[in-house]
Design a protein around this motif. Structure first.
Motif, PDB file in Angstrom:
ATOM      1  N   LEU A  34      -9.689   0.156   4.005  1.00  0.00           N
ATOM      2  CA  LEU A  34      -9.504   0.922   4.814  1.00  0.00           C
ATOM      3  C   LEU A  34      -8.332   2.483   3.978  1.00  0.00           C
ATOM      4  CD1 LEU A  34      -8.234  -1.157   8.663  1.00  0.00           C
ATOM      5  CD2 LEU A  34     -10.368   0.013   7.494  1.00  0.00           C
ATOM      6  N   SER A  35      -6.996   1.744   3.766  1.00  0.00           N
ATOM      7  CA  SER A  35      -6.165   2.982   3.535  1.00  0.00           C
ATOM      8  C   SER A  35      -6.922   3.930   2.169  1.00  0.00           C
ATOM      9  CB  SER A  35      -5.061   2.290   2.046  1.00  0.00           C
ATOM     10  OG  SER A  35      -5.890   1.186   1.554  1.00  0.00           O
ATOM     11  N   GLY A  50       0.902  -1.233  -0.141  1.00  0.00           N
ATOM     12  CA  GLY A  50      -0.054   0.098  -0.092  1.00  0.00           C
ATOM     13  C   GLY A  50       0.998   1.021   0.160  1.00  0.00           C
ATOM     14  N   SER A  51       0.597   2.493  -0.522  1.00  0.00           N
ATOM     15  CA  SER A  51       1.058   4.016  -0.870  1.00  0.00           C
ATOM     16  C   SER A  51       0.626   4.523   0.313  1.00  0.00           C
ATOM     17  CB  SER A  51       0.686   4.496  -2.501  1.00  0.00           C
ATOM     18  OG  SER A  51      -0.181   4.135  -2.835  1.00  0.00           O
ATOM     19  N   HIS A  97      -5.698  -0.439  -6.553  1.00  0.00           N
ATOM     20  CA  HIS A  97      -4.700  -0.045  -6.485  1.00  0.00           C
ATOM     21  C   HIS A  97      -4.081   0.897  -5.533  1.00  0.00           C
ATOM     22  CE1 HIS A  97      -1.218  -0.138  -9.044  1.00  0.00           C
ATOM     23  NE2 HIS A  97      -1.146   0.796  -8.973  1.00  0.00           N
ATOM     24  N   GLY A  98      -2.882  -0.114  -5.125  1.00  0.00           N
ATOM     25  CA  GLY A  98      -1.631   1.295  -4.765  1.00  0.00           C
ATOM     26  C   GLY A  98      -2.621   0.495  -2.656  1.00  0.00           C
ATOM     27  N   GLY A  99      -3.487   0.151  -2.109  1.00  0.00           N
ATOM     28  CA  GLY A  99      -4.564   0.132  -0.983  1.00  0.00           C
ATOM     29  C   GLY A  99      -3.577  -0.936  -0.631  1.00  0.00           C
ATOM     30  N   GLU A 138      -4.142  -4.670  -6.441  1.00  0.00           N
ATOM     31  CA  GLU A 138      -3.429  -5.564  -7.361  1.00  0.00           C
ATOM     32  C   GLU A 138      -1.906  -5.146  -6.351  1.00  0.00           C
ATOM     33  OE1 GLU A 138      -3.833  -5.761 -10.427  1.00  0.00           O
ATOM     34  OE2 GLU A 138      -5.211  -5.633 -10.932  1.00  0.00           O
ATOM     35  N   GLU A 139      -1.676  -4.160  -5.579  1.00  0.00           N
ATOM     36  CA  GLU A 139       0.022  -4.604  -4.618  1.00  0.00           C
ATOM     37  C   GLU A 139      -0.350  -5.211  -3.405  1.00  0.00           C
ATOM     38  OE1 GLU A 139       1.491  -0.496  -4.973  1.00  0.00           O
ATOM     39  OE2 GLU A 139       0.773  -0.179  -6.899  1.00  0.00           O
TER      40      GLU A 139
END
Length: 264
Positions: A248-249, A168-169, A240-242, A214-215
Motif C-alpha cells: 500500500l505504501s 515504513g517511511s 525498501h522503506g515500505g 527490507e524494513e
C-alpha cells in the motif's frame, strides 16, 4: 466497468462471509483472489483491486473480521482453505491467481497445497512459514497478543499505524480500517500460531513470487528468503522503506511487479 466493488454476504461451509468483487465478469485474465492480513477488513485492499481494472479481483472478510459474523467454533488454516475453495465454487470460479498478504499468505500457501489444480499463480507478500518463522519486533508481537489492542476503535488505528506500517517511511491511509471482534481476532491469531507450511513448501510446484520489505518489523525479510529458498523455482522481489504494508505504501511499484508476474 466500475471501480466500486459488488458486495454480498455469502453462506458457505457453515459460515457467512462478507465478499467483495471488483470488475466482476472481466474476461481475458484469471480472477485474482486477495487474502488479507490478521484483523484486516477487505476494504483496506480496495486500492490494489482498483489498480487492476483488467481482471476480476475478489476478497472476503474472515469470520469475525470486517462485516463477517463471528465464528461459532475455532478454525484452522487448512479448514479455512477448504472454506475458500467452497467460496470459489459458489462464485463459479474454477481457477484463480492468489495474493496472500501477511496472515493471508499463510492461507494462500495452504490453499495452493490443498487445491493445486485451482491455483494459477501464487504471490506471497510480507508473510512467513508460520510457526517456523523468524519472529519480528518483540514489542510489536506483544501488542498483537492482546486482542484489546485491535478490537477497540480507539486503539485500532494507532496500532495499525505503528505495527502494520512498521519500518515504513511512507504513510498508509488506514481510514477504511474496522476493528475486528475479540473472538474473530483471537481465533485468527490462534489458527496461525498452530500452523506451519514447512513440510510442504518444497512440494509447491507452481509459479510463485515472494515479496517482502527490507524494513518490515513485523515479519522480518529473512522469512521471505526462507520461503524463496524452500519453494522450487520461486521468484523473490524485495522492497525498501515500505514497512509491513509496502503493497500500500509503495503501491505503484507493487502493482507493476504483481501485474508483470501474473501476466508472465
Amino acid at each position: 466497468m466500475t471501480n466500486t466493488a459488488q458486495q454480498s454476504m455469502i453462506g458457505v461451509a457453515g459460515r457467512r462471509l462478507h465478499v467483495a468483487r471488483w470488475h466482476a465478469g472481466t474476461k481475458g485474465h484469471r480472477p485474482l483472489l486477495m487474502l488479507n492480513g490478521i484483523g484486516m477488513n477487505l476494504e483496506l485492499l480496495a486500492p490494489i483491486a482498483r489498480a487492476l481494472p483488467e481482471r476480476e479481483v475478489i476478497s472476503f472478510d474472515l469470520p469475525g473480521i470486517g462485516q463477517s459474523p463471528d465464528p461459532i467454533i475455532p478454525y484452522t488454516i487448512p479448514c479455512m482453505a477448504l472454506t475458500t475453495a467452497a467460496l470459489l465454487d459458489r462464485l463459479e470460479i474454477e481457477q484463480a491467481d492468489i495474493l496472500g498478504i501477511s496472515w493471508g499468505g499463510a492461507l494462500a500457501q495452504q490453499f495452493a497445497f490443498q487445491h493445486r489444480a485451482r491455483t494459477g499463480r501464487l504471490v506471497l507478500a510480507a508473510t512467513s512459514a508460520g510457526a517456523a518463522m523468524v519472529p519480528g519486533n518483540a514489542s510489536m508481537l506483544a501488542h498483537m497478543a492482546d486482542p484489546r489492542e485491535y478490537t477497540v476503535e480507539r486503539t485500532l488505528r494507532r496500532n495499525l499505524a505503528s505495527i502494520y506500517n512498521g519500518g515504513g517511511s511512507a504513510k498508509v491511509s488506514l481510514n477504511a480500517a474496522k476493528a475486528p471482534s475479540p473472538l474473530g481476532f483471537s481465533y485468527q491469531l490462534a489458527a496461525f500460531a498452530t500452523w506451519t507450511s514447512l513440510p510442504f513448501l518444497p512440494l509447491l510446484s507452481l509459479p510463485v513470487m515472494v515479496m517482502a520489505d527490507e524494513e518490515d518489523q513485523l515479519v522480518p525479510p529473512s522469512n521471505a528468503h526462507f520461503l524463496h529458498n524452500a519453494i522450487p523455482h520461486s521468484r523473490l522481489e524485495m522492497f525498501h522503506g515500505g514497512g509491513h504494508l509496502f503493497m500500500l505504501s509503495q503501491q505503484d511499484r507493487f502493482i507493476e511487479k504483481l501485474r508483470n508476474f501474473l501476466d508472465d
